[in-house]
Design a protein around this motif. Structure first.
Motif, PDB file in Angstrom:
ATOM      1  N   GLY A  11       0.791  -1.222   0.000  1.00 34.78           N
ATOM      2  CA  GLY A  11       0.000   0.000   0.000  1.00 34.78           C
ATOM      3  C   GLY A  11       0.819   1.265   0.000  1.00 34.78           C
ATOM      4  N   ALA A  12       2.133   1.129   0.050  1.00 33.67           N
ATOM      5  CA  ALA A  12       2.997   2.285   0.275  1.00 33.67           C
ATOM      6  C   ALA A  12       3.560   2.857  -1.017  1.00 33.67           C
ATOM      7  CB  ALA A  12       4.133   1.901   1.219  1.00 33.67           C
ATOM      8  N   SER A  13       4.166   4.018  -0.881  1.00 31.41           N
ATOM      9  CA  SER A  13       4.760   4.700  -2.018  1.00 31.41           C
ATOM     10  C   SER A  13       6.247   4.415  -2.153  1.00 31.41           C
ATOM     11  CB  SER A  13       4.541   6.210  -1.885  1.00 31.41           C
ATOM     12  OG  SER A  13       5.051   6.681  -0.647  1.00 31.41           O
ATOM     13  N   VAL A  14       6.844   3.873  -1.092  1.00 36.60           N
ATOM     14  CA  VAL A  14       8.287   3.612  -1.062  1.00 36.60           C
ATOM     15  C   VAL A  14       8.498   2.189  -0.559  1.00 36.60           C
ATOM     16  CG1 VAL A  14      10.496   4.314  -0.057  1.00 36.60           C
ATOM     17  CG2 VAL A  14       8.771   6.052  -0.593  1.00 36.60           C
ATOM     18  N   ARG A  15       9.404   1.469  -1.159  1.00 34.45           N
ATOM     19  CA  ARG A  15       9.710   0.115  -0.712  1.00 34.45           C
ATOM     20  C   ARG A  15      10.404   0.133   0.653  1.00 34.45           C
ATOM     21  NH1 ARG A  15       9.323  -3.862  -4.667  1.00 34.45           N
ATOM     22  NH2 ARG A  15       9.333  -3.149  -6.844  1.00 34.45           N
ATOM     23  N   GLY A  16      10.170  -0.928   1.443  1.00 34.48           N
ATOM     24  CA  GLY A  16      10.943  -1.090   2.677  1.00 34.48           C
ATOM     25  C   GLY A  16      10.131  -1.342   3.923  1.00 34.48           C
ATOM     26  N   ALA A  17       8.860  -0.918   3.955  1.00 34.00           N
ATOM     27  CA  ALA A  17       8.050  -1.100   5.164  1.00 34.00           C
ATOM     28  C   ALA A  17       7.811  -2.575   5.478  1.00 34.00           C
ATOM     29  CB  ALA A  17       6.707  -0.381   5.016  1.00 34.00           C
ATOM     30  N   GLY A  18       7.974  -3.438   4.481  1.00 34.14           N
ATOM     31  CA  GLY A  18       7.807  -4.862   4.717  1.00 34.14           C
ATOM     32  C   GLY A  18       8.826  -5.439   5.686  1.00 34.14           C
ATOM     33  N   MET A  19       9.909  -4.718   5.922  1.00 35.45           N
ATOM     34  CA  MET A  19      10.918  -5.169   6.875  1.00 35.45           C
ATOM     35  C   MET A  19      10.628  -4.707   8.292  1.00 35.45           C
ATOM     36  SD  MET A  19      14.440  -4.731   4.641  1.00 35.45           S
ATOM     37  CE  MET A  19      14.142  -3.021   4.138  1.00 35.45           C
ATOM     38  N   GLY A  20       9.537  -3.966   8.472  1.00 36.15           N
ATOM     39  CA  GLY A  20       9.213  -3.406   9.769  1.00 36.15           C
ATOM     40  C   GLY A  20       9.033  -4.415  10.895  1.00 36.15           C
ATOM     41  N   PRO A  21       8.293  -5.524  10.667  1.00 32.28           N
ATOM     42  CA  PRO A  21       8.105  -6.476  11.762  1.00 32.28           C
ATOM     43  C   PRO A  21       9.415  -7.012  12.335  1.00 32.28           C
ATOM     44  CG  PRO A  21       6.532  -6.918  10.005  1.00 32.28           C
ATOM     45  CD  PRO A  21       7.497  -5.895   9.481  1.00 32.28           C
ATOM     46  N   ASP A  22      10.344  -7.370  11.471  1.00 33.20           N
ATOM     47  CA  ASP A  22      11.600  -7.908  11.977  1.00 33.20           C
ATOM     48  C   ASP A  22      12.463  -6.825  12.617  1.00 33.20           C
ATOM     49  OD1 ASP A  22      11.021 -10.519  11.383  1.00 33.20           O
ATOM     50  OD2 ASP A  22      11.954 -10.469   9.410  1.00 33.20           O
ATOM     51  N   VAL A  44       1.311  -0.951  14.837  1.00 34.60           N
ATOM     52  CA  VAL A  44       2.555  -0.183  14.744  1.00 34.60           C
ATOM     53  C   VAL A  44       3.052  -0.356  13.319  1.00 34.60           C
ATOM     54  CG1 VAL A  44       4.877   0.163  15.647  1.00 34.60           C
ATOM     55  CG2 VAL A  44       3.049  -0.583  17.184  1.00 34.60           C
ATOM     56  N   VAL A  45       2.985   0.705  12.533  1.00 29.71           N
ATOM     57  CA  VAL A  45       3.176   0.566  11.090  1.00 29.71           C
ATOM     58  C   VAL A  45       4.125   1.622  10.531  1.00 29.71           C
ATOM     59  CG1 VAL A  45       0.889  -0.463  10.777  1.00 29.71           C
ATOM     60  CG2 VAL A  45       1.151   2.016  10.599  1.00 29.71           C
ATOM     61  N   GLU A  46       4.517   1.380   9.288  1.00 23.85           N
ATOM     62  CA  GLU A  46       5.299   2.305   8.458  1.00 23.85           C
ATOM     63  C   GLU A  46       6.743   2.493   8.926  1.00 23.85           C
ATOM     64  OE1 GLU A  46       4.450   3.403   5.583  1.00 23.85           O
ATOM     65  OE2 GLU A  46       2.257   3.327   5.500  1.00 23.85           O
ATOM     66  N   ILE A  47       7.274   1.522   9.691  1.00 23.84           N
ATOM     67  CA  ILE A  47       8.708   1.538   9.973  1.00 23.84           C
ATOM     68  C   ILE A  47       9.432   1.011   8.737  1.00 23.84           C
ATOM     69  CG2 ILE A  47      10.556   0.575  11.401  1.00 23.84           C
ATOM     70  CD1 ILE A  47       8.508   0.326  13.662  1.00 23.84           C
ATOM     71  N   ASN A  48      10.359   1.799   8.230  1.00 27.06           N
ATOM     72  CA  ASN A  48      11.080   1.430   7.015  1.00 27.06           C
ATOM     73  C   ASN A  48      12.580   1.344   7.320  1.00 27.06           C
ATOM     74  OD1 ASN A  48      12.349   1.300   4.476  1.00 27.06           O
ATOM     75  ND2 ASN A  48      10.637   2.353   3.494  1.00 27.06           N
ATOM     76  N   PRO A  49      13.076   0.147   7.649  1.00 26.94           N
ATOM     77  CA  PRO A  49      14.493   0.006   8.005  1.00 26.94           C
ATOM     78  C   PRO A  49      15.449   0.437   6.897  1.00 26.94           C
ATOM     79  CG  PRO A  49      13.253  -1.938   8.665  1.00 26.94           C
ATOM     80  CD  PRO A  49      12.338  -1.120   7.800  1.00 26.94           C
ATOM     81  N   ALA A  50      14.999   0.382   5.635  1.00 29.90           N
ATOM     82  CA  ALA A  50      15.864   0.781   4.526  1.00 29.90           C
ATOM     83  C   ALA A  50      16.219   2.261   4.588  1.00 29.90           C
ATOM     84  CB  ALA A  50      15.185   0.459   3.195  1.00 29.90           C
ATOM     85  N   LEU A  51      15.404   3.036   5.275  1.00 28.35           N
ATOM     86  CA  LEU A  51      15.636   4.475   5.387  1.00 28.35           C
ATOM     87  C   LEU A  51      16.082   4.885   6.787  1.00 28.35           C
ATOM     88  CD1 LEU A  51      12.454   5.654   3.434  1.00 28.35           C
ATOM     89  CD2 LEU A  51      14.780   5.394   2.553  1.00 28.35           C
ATOM     90  N   ASP A  52      16.279   3.890   7.670  1.00 31.50           N
ATOM     91  CA  ASP A  52      16.557   4.178   9.066  1.00 31.50           C
ATOM     92  C   ASP A  52      18.056   4.334   9.325  1.00 31.50           C
ATOM     93  OD1 ASP A  52      15.783   4.737  11.630  1.00 31.50           O
ATOM     94  OD2 ASP A  52      15.146   2.702  12.147  1.00 31.50           O
ATOM     95  N   VAL A  53      18.356   4.717  10.548  1.00 34.81           N
ATOM     96  CA  VAL A  53      19.735   4.853  11.005  1.00 34.81           C
ATOM     97  C   VAL A  53      19.926   3.910  12.189  1.00 34.81           C
ATOM     98  CG1 VAL A  53      21.492   6.420  11.913  1.00 34.81           C
ATOM     99  CG2 VAL A  53      19.787   7.283  10.285  1.00 34.81           C
ATOM    100  N   ARG A  54      20.629   2.797  11.970  1.00 35.72           N
ATOM    101  CA  ARG A  54      20.928   1.820  13.026  1.00 35.72           C
ATOM    102  C   ARG A  54      19.673   1.403  13.803  1.00 35.72           C
ATOM    103  NH1 ARG A  54      25.096   5.474  13.308  1.00 35.72           N
ATOM    104  NH2 ARG A  54      24.197   6.462  15.171  1.00 35.72           N
ATOM    105  N   ASN A  55      18.578   1.206  13.099  1.00 36.05           N
ATOM    106  CA  ASN A  55      17.315   0.710  13.676  1.00 36.05           C
ATOM    107  C   ASN A  55      16.738   1.648  14.733  1.00 36.05           C
ATOM    108  OD1 ASN A  55      15.427  -1.369  13.226  1.00 36.05           O
ATOM    109  ND2 ASN A  55      16.019  -2.438  15.095  1.00 36.05           N
TER     110      ASN A  55
END
Length: 302
Positions: free
Chosen positions: A14-25, A270-281
């Motif tokens: 549903g998102a505009s940017v890839r990466g939120a799928g890694m949020g659960p882990d 708890v949604v929309e965490i995108n580790p691909a754009l994060d800084v050290r989780n």
């Protein structure tokens, strides 16, 4: 204390940017289960749900990835409904915010069965009230509220037993600061209660939350739908659609603690965490801190 059921939904359909799928882990790596157990809760990690991959296609009739969004939300609906039936507190770990359609529809159905009043606290930079007719992008993480109010595509409404899973009065938005032009008109027409950042700036988080929670009673089930982009991207950089000027860390902690004080929290996204754009989780670690506060962690015994 009730058992908390962790449900992972690793998708960004549903998102505009890839990466939120890694949020659960990312939340698991940040220690969400261990943190909650440290506060005396039983925690069961149900693992990650399965669903179709993101086809990354253009919108069709104003909707992007509708079949995939339906499939993922069906999986979420069933998992949340199962947890509620077992008298557990479902904690949905997204994934993007379109998943709230499935989770809140399941909660709404359970509340109707138990004759409880559902209150949804929507923590977000955006109102997510777009529809296929007005969305600039067709991305369905900008449409879950419309679907829950009964104004979405036919495949995404009516899951709770009524066309609208929730009514406008049951929904409170907090932290809003980015609204599309046509959404502004929709918000007014729907009569939605929006506590935007100007309201928080003028009245403070304490008074805002007092307004939000003033009529919560023992028959109320509170569902918190927490999009991490509610926070300022300086604090939470790991989100796909960050907007400057969000609540501060302390304001958000107060928001969570006041919700916890009611004793009525019954479910959580708890949604929309995108580790691909994060800084050290950092964003997932911040989320875990706020989750702990929602479940009663505080500086002093209160």
């Amino acid at each position: 204390m009730k058992c908390i059921s962790l449900i992972g939904a690793p998708t960004d359909v549903g998102a505009s940017v890839r990466g939120a799928g890694m949020g659960p882990d990312a939340l698991r790596v940040a220690g969400v289960a261990e943190a909650l157990r440290g506060h005396g809760y039983d925690v069961i990690d149900r693992g990650n749900l399965a669903g179709p991959p993101n086809p990354w296609q253009q919108p069709q009739q104003g909707l992007r990835h509708l079949p995939e969004v339906v499939a993922w939300n069906r999986a979420v609906f069933e998992a949340v409904a199962t947890s509620l039936a077992l008298d557990q507190v479902p904690l949905l770990m997204g994934g993007d915010h379109c998943l709230a359609i499935g989770s809140i529809s399941a909660v709404a159905r359970q509340c109707r069965q138990e004759r409880k009043n559902l209150r949804v606290v929507w923590l977000d930079a955006h109102t997510d009230v777009n529809t296929a007719a007005i969305s600039p992008s067709g991305n369905m993480h900008g449409m879950p509220v419309s679907c829950l109010l009964g104004h979405g595509p036919e495949d995404l409404v009516g899951w709770s037993g009524e066309r609208a899973a929730i009514v406008a009065d049951a929904l409170d938005f907090i932290g809003i600061r980015s609204v599309d032009a046509d959404e502004k008109l929709a918000i007014r027409q729907l009569g939605l209660q929006v506590f935007d950042m100007r309201h928080i700036d003028e009245h403070g988080m304490r008074n805002t939350m007092t307004e939000v929670l003033q009529d919560v009673d023992e028959d109320t089930h509170i569902h918190v739908s927490f999009d991490l982009d509610c926070l300022d991207p300086l604090d939470a950089p790991g989100v796909g659609t960050g907007v400057r000027g969000g609540p501060t860390y302390r304001e958000m902690q107060l928001c969570m603690e006041m919700i916890a004080d009611t004793g009525r929290l019954g479910s959580l996204d708890v949604v929309e965490i995108n580790p691909a754009l994060d800084v050290r989780n950092r964003t997932a670690e911040l989320a875990v801190e706020f989750i702990q506060s929602l479940f009663g962690a505080s500086t002093l015994a209160r």
